[in-house]
Each structure stands twice: as structure tokens, then as C-alpha cells.
Design a protein around this motif. Sequence first.
Motif, PDB file in Angstrom:
ATOM      1  N   ASN A  55       0.861  -1.184   0.000  1.00  0.00           N
ATOM      2  CA  ASN A  55       0.000   0.000   0.000  1.00  0.00           C
ATOM      3  C   ASN A  55       0.897   1.234   0.000  1.00  0.00           C
ATOM      4  O   ASN A  55       1.255   1.780   1.043  1.00  0.00           O
ATOM      5  N   PHE A  56       1.259   1.657  -1.211  1.00  0.00           N
ATOM      6  CA  PHE A  56       2.265   2.704  -1.387  1.00  0.00           C
ATOM      7  C   PHE A  56       1.600   4.074  -1.426  1.00  0.00           C
ATOM      8  O   PHE A  56       1.007   4.471  -2.416  1.00  0.00           O
ATOM      9  N   ASN A  57       1.663   4.783  -0.300  1.00  0.00           N
ATOM     10  CA  ASN A  57       1.178   6.155  -0.243  1.00  0.00           C
ATOM     11  C   ASN A  57       2.102   6.951   0.672  1.00  0.00           C
ATOM     12  O   ASN A  57       3.033   6.408   1.276  1.00  0.00           O
ATOM     13  N   LEU A  58       1.864   8.247   0.760  1.00  0.00           N
ATOM     14  CA  LEU A  58       2.779   9.115   1.511  1.00  0.00           C
ATOM     15  C   LEU A  58       2.814   8.748   2.993  1.00  0.00           C
ATOM     16  O   LEU A  58       3.885   8.721   3.606  1.00  0.00           O
ATOM     17  N   ASN A 103       2.274   5.849   4.503  1.00  0.00           N
ATOM     18  CA  ASN A 103       3.031   4.619   4.738  1.00  0.00           C
ATOM     19  C   ASN A 103       4.513   4.803   4.428  1.00  0.00           C
ATOM     20  O   ASN A 103       5.377   4.205   5.081  1.00  0.00           O
ATOM     21  N   PHE A 104       4.809   5.621   3.423  1.00  0.00           N
ATOM     22  CA  PHE A 104       6.209   5.912   3.084  1.00  0.00           C
ATOM     23  C   PHE A 104       6.918   6.554   4.274  1.00  0.00           C
ATOM     24  O   PHE A 104       8.004   6.132   4.667  1.00  0.00           O
ATOM     25  N   MET A 105       6.300   7.571   4.861  1.00  0.00           N
ATOM     26  CA  MET A 105       6.910   8.249   5.998  1.00  0.00           C
ATOM     27  C   MET A 105       6.943   7.346   7.232  1.00  0.00           C
ATOM     28  O   MET A 105       7.922   7.333   7.985  1.00  0.00           O
ATOM     29  N   ARG A 106       5.890   6.577   7.433  1.00  0.00           N
ATOM     30  CA  ARG A 106       5.844   5.683   8.593  1.00  0.00           C
ATOM     31  C   ARG A 106       6.964   4.638   8.509  1.00  0.00           C
ATOM     32  O   ARG A 106       7.641   4.349   9.499  1.00  0.00           O
ATOM     33  N   THR A 107       7.164   4.106   7.317  1.00  0.00           N
ATOM     34  CA  THR A 107       8.211   3.096   7.117  1.00  0.00           C
ATOM     35  C   THR A 107       9.594   3.667   7.386  1.00  0.00           C
ATOM     36  O   THR A 107      10.444   3.005   7.999  1.00  0.00           O
ATOM     37  N   HIS A 108       9.842   4.903   6.958  1.00  0.00           N
ATOM     38  CA  HIS A 108      11.160   5.496   7.190  1.00  0.00           C
ATOM     39  C   HIS A 108      11.376   5.835   8.664  1.00  0.00           C
ATOM     40  O   HIS A 108      12.517   5.784   9.154  1.00  0.00           O
TER      41      HIS A 108
END
Length: 532
Positions: free
Chosen positions: A392-395, A397-402
Motif C-alpha cells: 500500500n504505497f502512499n505518503l 506509509n512511506f513516511m511511517r516506514t522510514h
Amino acid sequence: MSLDVKSAIQSGKTVLGIELGSTRIKAVLIGEDNAPIASGSHDWENSYVDTIWTYSLEDIWKGLQDSYQKMASDVKQKYGITLETVGAIGFSAMMHGYMAFDKDGELLVPFRTWRNNITEQASKELTELFNYNIPQRWSIAHLYQAILNQEEHVADISFQTTLAGYIHWKLTGQKTLGVGEASGVFPIDLNTKTYNQTMIGQFNDLIAPKDLPWKLEDIMPDVLVAGENAGVLTEEGAKLLNPTGELKPGVPLCPPEGDAGTGMVATNSVAKRTGNVSAGTSAFAMVVLEKDLSKVHPEIDLVTTPTGNLVAMAHSNNCSSDLNAWVGLFGEFSKAMGMDLDINKLYETLFKQALQGDSDGGGLLSYGYLSGEHMTHFEEGRPLFVRSSDSNFNLANFMRTHLFTAFGAMKIGMDILIEEENVKLDEVLGHGGIFKTEGVGQSILSAAFNTPVSLMETAGEGGAWGIALLASYMINKEGNETLDDYLNEKVFADQAVKTVSPNPKDVEGFDQFMVRYKKGLEIERAAVEHLK
């Protein structure tokens, strides 16, 4: 403007702390109530020269002088007076590393920082010899690796120290370290609060066949504990720090400490069962232990508080550097779109997005390995972002993953302490840049450790404030007053604290991410091997 503050500055009742971090040198001046009254900072970066992470001596002194001058200018602007003296000074810096000098005080090889993972053979052999974990970044590992490598300079060593020890030496003439800093140079005997003499003997026996003209005890700095006087600012030292000449010599200095010790002090985490996490370029969690660990763990450093109590440290070389690079990229995009956003607003906006993501980060995966990572056994790093076709590629999740991955390697070490060693931890105090956006880094860390995480209102002051407090303790302690009591009663008594307790859903999500993180290390390994 407070007349009391102005009077304290004029009468030399202030205290100065300066810390050299990985990306910033910060000077903090505190008043009689131990609260900051002026500050100055200088941004800098390490260089990768001939496969070594280093800082030049020129950059060290330029940065120190600039941070001091900006702090002094802040005093002038706020209070209308020139800073000529202070009651005490303390210096702190990133721990470990290798600075070796000859008999004339000349640096023999470029400063090798903690960030270098180049001492694997030495680390393994010394850990086995001492039955005590000697991480790669420790000073003794660097020294022994240089011996193993048959480096010519080794025979010429007259003095070996750390960055904080080097600065203290140049400003006072004293070759000394605080016990917390020294504990990242060589193992400490908890009874004597100095280097372990049995292990020093073992090391000397080990290198005896090399027929070197020195013994280990001859080239290492002396060890002092918090509260002891470590010398005074010399005339030459005053000019080194303040070339324009306003600062007068004769100021007493406290023992130089590492960023681990100053982080403990700045978060009031020097008592047993307390812990803190410092998160910036690197991340480390420190827990003050009630007893020794049951066995040697290569993932866990054993260091000490500035008073010489045993601390377990889970240290990861990489934390926020890759995350900062991504935020910088979004900043470039905003400028390209004609929006000149304030950097703090940009961080706040992106970080808050992370709280809107899926609990596990949506199946995304990231490694912020700008350099090697000893916790997962990487000598080199490759920043890497990975997703599958059904992630689920969205902003959000992107920030949460980093943000997840910034704590990923450190989490592996903490699991050893809590699950294998049954270490008890009542709460964790957080400090460092990753916690600046309210509630975000704090919530992520609470989920990672499944432990309440607290932030103090002074959390942003960091290690420069911590070393200033140690200098203040040296000159202001009463009788046999302990550091714990001094901090509790004279520094943190009225401190506002914000605590976040772990959310069960977020804890479960972080655990799911860590399963992915560990499985994906093979991808990171392939990137290191094939992307040169």
C-alpha cells in the motif's frame, strides 16, 4: 531581560557546555538555575576519505570557534554585554573512534570516527580475549586493528584519545576523560571506576610479540568521574576557543564526556531502571542496569554513566540521515512547485502523515544504511527503499516506514535486553531531532519498545546542555551530593514531561514490520555487494 541573568553573566556564574555531534556542534550557556540562556551552533559533515569516515582538524577547530562565537553573539544581542568568563566549561563529543598522536602532539593518521566499521578482526579477537564485548567503533578495537594491519604509525604513538579528550587536552593541557567516555575506549572496572587492569595486562601480553615501544597504560588518558575537577582553561586554550580574545583563561573544566553520558544527564536517566534513547544521525538506547548481563552479546555495548554505573547500550550506526535526505527531496519538489516552505513546517507535515499510515507501514520496507551497521553485521551500507507490487504505497506509509526503520537496528538490540536478559525498564526518555514533531517519533518509539516514552520540555537541548549540567554539578554540588540528587532536586524538579504509552495496534504493526525488516536483510546484503 532579567537583571539576575545579566549579573550572573558579568560575575562569571554561568556555565558553558559544548558538544560536537555528527552533524552539528552546539554551545549552550546556562544560568544559575541551570536553564539555557544563550546558544550557538555550527553545522558540519563528516568526509569519506580513502574509505575512512573522518573530520579534519581544521574543521574541528573552525566549528568549535564558530559555535562559541555565535553563542557569545547571542549573549551580546540578548543582554548587551560581552562574555568574558564563565564559572565552568564542559566538552562532549561523539564517542569512540581513534585519534593517535606522536610525542610532539601531531596527529599520526586522520581521525577515524565511530562510524567506521573497519575493525572486525580486532573486535572479535578482543571480545574473545576479554570475554567482554568490544564493538568495532571502540578506540581499543581501532588501535588493535592498526596493529594487526601493521600500520607504520603505531610505533610512534605517544597518546591516544577521543574527540572530546583531544579538545579538552588542547584547551587545558590535561590528558583525561570522564568515565562514561572512557568506557567506550576500554572496559571499566566498576569498583575502581578506571580501566580494567586485568584486561590491560591481557592486552599488553597480546601485543608483546610486536615489540612496540609503549604499553597500553602509557598512551591512554586518565579517568575521572562526574564532579571531579579536570583542569583549567589555559591562555593558549582560551585563544583556541575564542581567537578574538574576549574569553579569559583560568576557567575550571569538568571531565570531557561522550554523547551517551550527556544524553543520560540531559534526560535525567542516570539512575537504575531508567533508560533513554538518543536519536539523530545514529540511534542508541541506554538502560542503567541493576546487575551484570548473564553473558556477552555482540549487539550490546556495556558502558557507564558519568558516575561509573553500568549501562547497557543498543547502538545503531544509522538513524535519521536517510530520512532527512527524503525530506530534503520533498523540499526540492515544493520549491520546484513555487512553494518555499519553512523546513520545520515541512518536517512537521511529513512526520504527521506517518500517524495516518497502516499500522505496519503498508508492507513497505526501507534501510537507512548510509554507512555500515554493526547491529545487523554490515561493514558498508546502501540506503534502500523496497516495495512489492501489492504494497500500500502512499505518503503516509512511506513516511511511517522510514520512521520505523530509523529505529529498526536499535530494536534488535533492545529485544535482546528485554527478552533474553529480562532487563526491567519503567520508561524511556527520548531526545534528539527525530522527536521534535510532537507525538510522532515518540509514538513510533513507544510502539517499537512496547514501553511508555517520555519527552521533557528540554529534550531539544540535547548533549550540549547535558555537559553543561555536568560542569555545573562540578562547581555547585554541596558536600557529598550525588549526581542523581543534583539532577532531581536542582534541575528537573519542576520539569514538564509528556508521556505516550504504547498503542497495542501500533505495537503489533511494528512487530510485523520487524519480521519484514529481518527477512529483507538479504536484499540489503545484495545491494552492498552489487551496487558499488
